[in-house]
Design an enzyme around this catalytic site. Sequence first.
Site, PDB file in Angstrom:
ATOM      1  CG  HIS A 153      -3.390   2.857   2.440  1.00  0.00           C
ATOM      2  ND1 HIS A 153      -3.895   2.535   1.203  1.00  0.00           N
ATOM      3  CD2 HIS A 153      -3.472   1.730   3.194  1.00  0.00           C
ATOM      4  CE1 HIS A 153      -4.259   1.266   1.213  1.00  0.00           C
ATOM      5  NE2 HIS A 153      -4.014   0.764   2.404  1.00  0.00           N
ATOM      6  CG  ASN A 178      -6.808  -1.509   1.534  1.00  0.00           C
ATOM      7  OD1 ASN A 178      -6.078  -1.097   0.640  1.00  0.00           O
ATOM      8  ND2 ASN A 178      -6.343  -2.003   2.672  1.00  0.00           N
ATOM      9  CB  CYS A 193      -0.945   0.008   1.192  1.00  0.00           C
ATOM     10  SG  CYS A 193      -1.877  -1.516   1.322  1.00  0.00           S
TER      11      CYS A 193
HETATM   12  O1  UT7 Z   1      -3.846  -1.846   3.546  1.00  0.00           O
HETATM   13  C1  UT7 Z   1      -2.876  -2.328   4.404  1.00  0.00           C
HETATM   14  C2  UT7 Z   1      -3.148  -2.009   5.783  1.00  0.00           C
HETATM   15  N1  UT7 Z   1      -4.347  -2.659   6.244  1.00  0.00           N
HETATM   16  C3  UT7 Z   1      -4.983  -2.123   7.247  1.00  0.00           C
HETATM   17  O2  UT7 Z   1      -4.610  -1.072   7.687  1.00  0.00           O
HETATM   18  C4  UT7 Z   1      -6.117  -2.898   7.896  1.00  0.00           C
HETATM   19  C5  UT7 Z   1      -6.009  -2.792   9.395  1.00  0.00           C
HETATM   20  N2  UT7 Z   1      -7.016  -3.482  10.134  1.00  0.00           N
HETATM   21  C6  UT7 Z   1      -8.334  -3.144  10.130  1.00  0.00           C
HETATM   22  O3  UT7 Z   1      -8.742  -2.267   9.408  1.00  0.00           O
HETATM   23  C7  UT7 Z   1      -9.253  -3.832  11.087  1.00  0.00           C
HETATM   24  O4  UT7 Z   1      -8.499  -4.590  12.019  1.00  0.00           O
HETATM   25  C8  UT7 Z   1     -10.296  -4.768  10.401  1.00  0.00           C
HETATM   26  C9  UT7 Z   1     -11.325  -3.922   9.665  1.00  0.00           C
HETATM   27  C10 UT7 Z   1      -9.598  -5.717   9.453  1.00  0.00           C
HETATM   28  C11 UT7 Z   1     -11.040  -5.572  11.469  1.00  0.00           C
HETATM   29  O5  UT7 Z   1     -11.653  -4.719  12.402  1.00  0.00           O
HETATM   30  P1  UT7 Z   1     -11.466  -4.967  13.967  1.00  0.00           P
HETATM   31  O6  UT7 Z   1     -12.274  -3.972  14.656  1.00  0.00           O
HETATM   32  O7  UT7 Z   1      -9.998  -5.002  14.247  1.00  0.00           O
HETATM   33  O8  UT7 Z   1     -12.139  -6.373  14.139  1.00  0.00           O
HETATM   34  P2  UT7 Z   1     -11.514  -7.707  14.755  1.00  0.00           P
HETATM   35  O9  UT7 Z   1     -10.612  -8.351  13.778  1.00  0.00           O
HETATM   36  O10 UT7 Z   1     -11.001  -7.407  16.117  1.00  0.00           O
HETATM   37  O11 UT7 Z   1     -12.822  -8.586  14.899  1.00  0.00           O
HETATM   38  C12 UT7 Z   1     -13.893  -8.218  15.797  1.00  0.00           C
HETATM   39  C13 UT7 Z   1     -15.019  -9.215  15.633  1.00  0.00           C
HETATM   40  C14 UT7 Z   1     -14.541 -10.663  15.664  1.00  0.00           C
HETATM   41  O12 UT7 Z   1     -15.548 -11.421  16.313  1.00  0.00           O
HETATM   42  P3  UT7 Z   1     -15.364 -11.854  17.849  1.00  0.00           P
HETATM   43  O13 UT7 Z   1     -14.099 -12.645  17.917  1.00  0.00           O
HETATM   44  O14 UT7 Z   1     -15.280 -10.560  18.616  1.00  0.00           O
HETATM   45  O15 UT7 Z   1     -16.609 -12.619  18.122  1.00  0.00           O
HETATM   46  C15 UT7 Z   1     -14.508 -11.063  14.214  1.00  0.00           C
HETATM   47  O16 UT7 Z   1     -14.719 -12.439  14.020  1.00  0.00           O
HETATM   48  O17 UT7 Z   1     -15.637  -9.025  14.355  1.00  0.00           O
HETATM   49  C16 UT7 Z   1     -15.677 -10.281  13.662  1.00  0.00           C
HETATM   50  N3  UT7 Z   1     -15.578 -10.010  12.236  1.00  0.00           N
HETATM   51  C17 UT7 Z   1     -16.630  -9.757  11.453  1.00  0.00           C
HETATM   52  N4  UT7 Z   1     -17.943  -9.706  11.705  1.00  0.00           N
HETATM   53  C18 UT7 Z   1     -18.774  -9.419  10.688  1.00  0.00           C
HETATM   54  C19 UT7 Z   1     -14.435  -9.932  11.476  1.00  0.00           C
HETATM   55  N5  UT7 Z   1     -14.764  -9.647  10.208  1.00  0.00           N
HETATM   56  C20 UT7 Z   1     -16.118  -9.528  10.166  1.00  0.00           C
HETATM   57  C21 UT7 Z   1     -17.015  -9.240   9.140  1.00  0.00           C
HETATM   58  N6  UT7 Z   1     -18.327  -9.189   9.425  1.00  0.00           N
HETATM   59  N7  UT7 Z   1     -16.629  -9.009   7.871  1.00  0.00           N
END
Ligand code: UT7
Length: 328
Positions: A255, A285, A115
């Site tokens: 980004h 993204n 990115c």
């Molecule tokens: O481009 C390169 C750089 N990339 C980035 O900068 C991305 C950085 N990361 C992020 O943007 C975020 O971490 C994400 C958007 C990928 C994820 O958001 P988060 O708030 O960190 O969520 P998480 O991974 O902590 O997951 C929270 C919950 C989990 O459920 P439990 O374990 O709390 O029950 C996941 O299983 O959300 C769940 N979850 C979803 N639920 C519905 C993860 N993906 C989804 C989804 N829909 N698509």
Amino acid sequence: MIQPASMIIGTGSCAPDKVLTNSDLEKMVDTSDEWIKERTGIERRHILETEKTNSDLGACAAERAIEDAGLKAKDIDCILVATITPDSFFPSTACGVQAKIGAKDAAAMDVSAACSGFLYGMTLADALIRSGQYRNVLVIGSEVLSRFTDWEDRTTCVLFGDGAGAAVMTESDGTRGLLSSFIKSDGRLGRLLYLPGGGSTHPATHETVDQHLHTIRMEGREVFKHAVRTMVDAAVHGLEKGEVHSDDIDLLITHQANMRIIDAVRERLKLPEEKVFINLQEFGNTSAASIPLALDQARREGRIRPGDKVLLVAFGGGFTWASGVVQF
Ligand code: UT7
């Protein structure tokens, strides 16, 4: 006062017509429009038609940038394509663009910095122009992430989209241009965001396909923390190097990965909301394409005026991070 060596004289971008909305994704994996919007800010993403390739998209953005610069393809001396989703391992996607736009005899190569790739490309272009090697360098960020997305993995498939953006850089006229650029990496953290299969570590086999090794993997929460910290670091160093105070920045383009990351970076830089350009709701993204896509859209919408100082900041797989301060 910094004397810039190079400046941007034209930009262009291109997004596929086909759109995939959050409600479309609700039918594919266990997710919801509400979760995606709240956790990322993304509403839609564009998906490239199956018969087209990365270099088609890059060439489309490139032609628009060359026209905007008032040049012809034959005036381009060097093409740099930032991408992690190339047409193939080789020849480079840049060579594909060179052929498609008819930039006769131009040097062409790809830049792999995920990115941060477009800012890496701008830094290289600046150095090539500064050294007198080339006059007009075309820098493109182009991605077809939809082809490397695991459409069964809800933690990643809701995030990515396809698109391309381009900028033509040339020798500065002394009044405007790239005031600073800053590029860094930390390869120890590579496994937090990567595509395991298809390279020499895991060459393609039936097993690598069965194990979904040919699609992007990410430890989202870990990546999130590093993204905020390193983007702020890149911004601060870029401003220092360019001898620009954050109060003098007219527009911040980061980004476009996650609304919450953009907000955190903006807050730490103490910039008001109106000084930040955001289009991730529309494109998701798009990795290396995200900054040039946003930069072109911002210019065309009149958000960047002559004399404005724009701060560009990126973070991506590698890890890599980067910034650039551009005076228009
Ligand atoms: O481009 C390169 C750089 N990339 C980035 O900068 C991305 C950085 N990361 C992020 O943007 C975020 O971490 C994400 C958007 C990928 C994820 O958001 P988060 O708030 O960190 O969520 P998480 O991974 O902590 O997951 C929270 C919950 C989990 O459920 P439990 O374990 O709390 O029950 C996941 O299983 O959300 C769940 N979850 C979803 N639920 C519905 C993860 N993906 C989804 C989804 N829909 N698509």
